[in-house]
Design an enzyme around this catalytic site. Structure first.
Site, PDB file in Angstrom:
ATOM      1  N   GLU A 102       2.363  65.841   8.801  1.00 54.39           N
ATOM      2  CA  GLU A 102       2.496  65.380   7.428  1.00 54.39           C
ATOM      3  C   GLU A 102       2.087  63.906   7.262  1.00 54.39           C
ATOM      4  O   GLU A 102       1.812  63.218   8.242  1.00 54.39           O
ATOM      5  CB  GLU A 102       3.943  65.577   6.962  1.00 54.39           C
ATOM      6  CG  GLU A 102       4.324  67.043   6.830  1.00 54.39           C
ATOM      7  CD  GLU A 102       5.719  67.240   6.272  1.00 54.39           C
ATOM      8  OE1 GLU A 102       6.521  66.273   6.221  1.00 54.39           O
ATOM      9  OE2 GLU A 102       6.012  68.386   5.895  1.00 54.39           O
ATOM     10  N   ASN A 120       6.930  66.047  10.913  1.00 53.75           N
ATOM     11  CA  ASN A 120       7.171  65.728   9.508  1.00 53.75           C
ATOM     12  C   ASN A 120       6.901  64.265   9.190  1.00 53.75           C
ATOM     13  O   ASN A 120       6.689  63.449  10.079  1.00 53.75           O
ATOM     14  CB  ASN A 120       8.604  66.089   9.132  1.00 53.75           C
ATOM     15  CG  ASN A 120       8.847  67.592   9.123  1.00 53.75           C
ATOM     16  OD1 ASN A 120       9.807  68.062   9.698  1.00 53.75           O
ATOM     17  ND2 ASN A 120       7.993  68.359   8.483  1.00 53.75           N
ATOM     18  N   HIS A 121       6.969  63.940   7.924  1.00 55.27           N
ATOM     19  CA  HIS A 121       6.623  62.640   7.354  1.00 55.27           C
ATOM     20  C   HIS A 121       7.267  61.463   8.072  1.00 55.27           C
ATOM     21  O   HIS A 121       8.388  61.528   8.560  1.00 55.27           O
ATOM     22  CB  HIS A 121       7.034  62.598   5.887  1.00 55.27           C
ATOM     23  CG  HIS A 121       8.525  62.731   5.715  1.00 55.27           C
ATOM     24  ND1 HIS A 121       9.364  61.652   5.727  1.00 55.27           N
ATOM     25  CD2 HIS A 121       9.306  63.820   5.547  1.00 55.27           C
ATOM     26  CE1 HIS A 121      10.608  62.054   5.578  1.00 55.27           C
ATOM     27  NE2 HIS A 121      10.607  63.376   5.464  1.00 55.27           N
ATOM     28  N   GLY A 122       6.516  60.383   8.157  1.00 53.42           N
ATOM     29  CA  GLY A 122       7.049  59.117   8.622  1.00 53.42           C
ATOM     30  C   GLY A 122       7.355  59.004  10.103  1.00 53.42           C
ATOM     31  O   GLY A 122       8.000  58.051  10.519  1.00 53.42           O
ATOM     32  N   ASN A 140      10.850  60.776   9.951  1.00 51.38           N
ATOM     33  CA  ASN A 140      11.193  59.415  10.377  1.00 51.38           C
ATOM     34  C   ASN A 140      11.736  59.331  11.800  1.00 51.38           C
ATOM     35  O   ASN A 140      12.613  58.510  12.092  1.00 51.38           O
ATOM     36  CB  ASN A 140      12.172  58.782   9.383  1.00 51.38           C
ATOM     37  CG  ASN A 140      11.561  58.689   8.006  1.00 51.38           C
ATOM     38  OD1 ASN A 140      10.446  58.209   7.837  1.00 51.38           O
ATOM     39  ND2 ASN A 140      12.270  59.201   7.014  1.00 51.38           N
TER      40      ASN A 140
END
Length: 193
Positions: A102, A120-122, A140
């Site tokens: 992502e 996933n993101h970050g 994250n």
């Protein structure tokens, strides 16, 4: 990996190995080189290379060897992966089929993201990280260099994984992991081997 590479580049591929291969299709279909002189000759045609060895420390050692012989590490992203245009995939990385990466993800040099993994993101992954098939790294998460994340493992949001750690297959990481730790289980706990 070979199916993905063939689908994007055809069969004009050269393999390097220092031990005899037991995979007959490779022997029958591709050129196999084994000496430094063979590598230098091959790099005269193209100096781009991938190191797909499943051991992060060995991947780094081989990458350094090929660079010293005139090679340039390439990144490879399967056409069957979903990678955000807002993700950073650095040199020498390999992203295989059915991987999802992502936005806001940064993957360090020489990392190997195996079939079906989700990042996933970050998230930030250090250099020479290996993510095994179907592992999930949620949002994250910070993964240090030379970390191995086993098949089906899940790392929950915001966790920090110390460099040179091993996360066992099917483990659930719900807290920070110290440098050079071996953890496994649900929830993952540090183990001495």
């Amino acid at each position: 990996l070979i199916d993905d590479i063939e689908s994007q580049f055809g069969t004009d591929i050269v393999f390097w190995e220092d031990i005899p291969s037991s995979i007959s299709v490779i022997k029958e279909k591709y050129s196999i080189i084994s000496s430094d002189d063979d590598i230098r000759r091959s790099f005269r045609i193209t100096n781009r290379f991938l190191v797909a060895v499943g051991n992060p420390l060995m991947r780094k050692k081989l990458t350094e060897k090929f660079i010293s012989l005139g090679g340039v590490p390439a990144a490879f992203i399967s056409r069957n992966a979903i990678v955000s245009k807002y993700a950073v995939i650095n040199e020498g990385c390999i992203v295989l089929s059915r991987v999802v990466i992502e936005a806001g993800v940064n993957i360090g040099s020489g990392s190997l993201i195996n079939i079906g993994a989700i990042i996933n993101h970050g998230c930030s992954l250090g250099n020479y990280v290996e993510i095994a098939p179907n592992a999930v790294i949620t949002g994250n998460v910070d993964v240090g260099s030379f970390v191995f994340v086993g098949s089906g493992a899940v790392i929950l949001p915001g966790c920090k994984i110390g460099a040179e750690s091993v996360i066992g297959a099917c483990s659930l990481v719900n807290k920070n992991i110290e440098v050079k730790s071996v953890v496994f289980g649900v929830p993952a706990k540090k183990r001495d081997l």
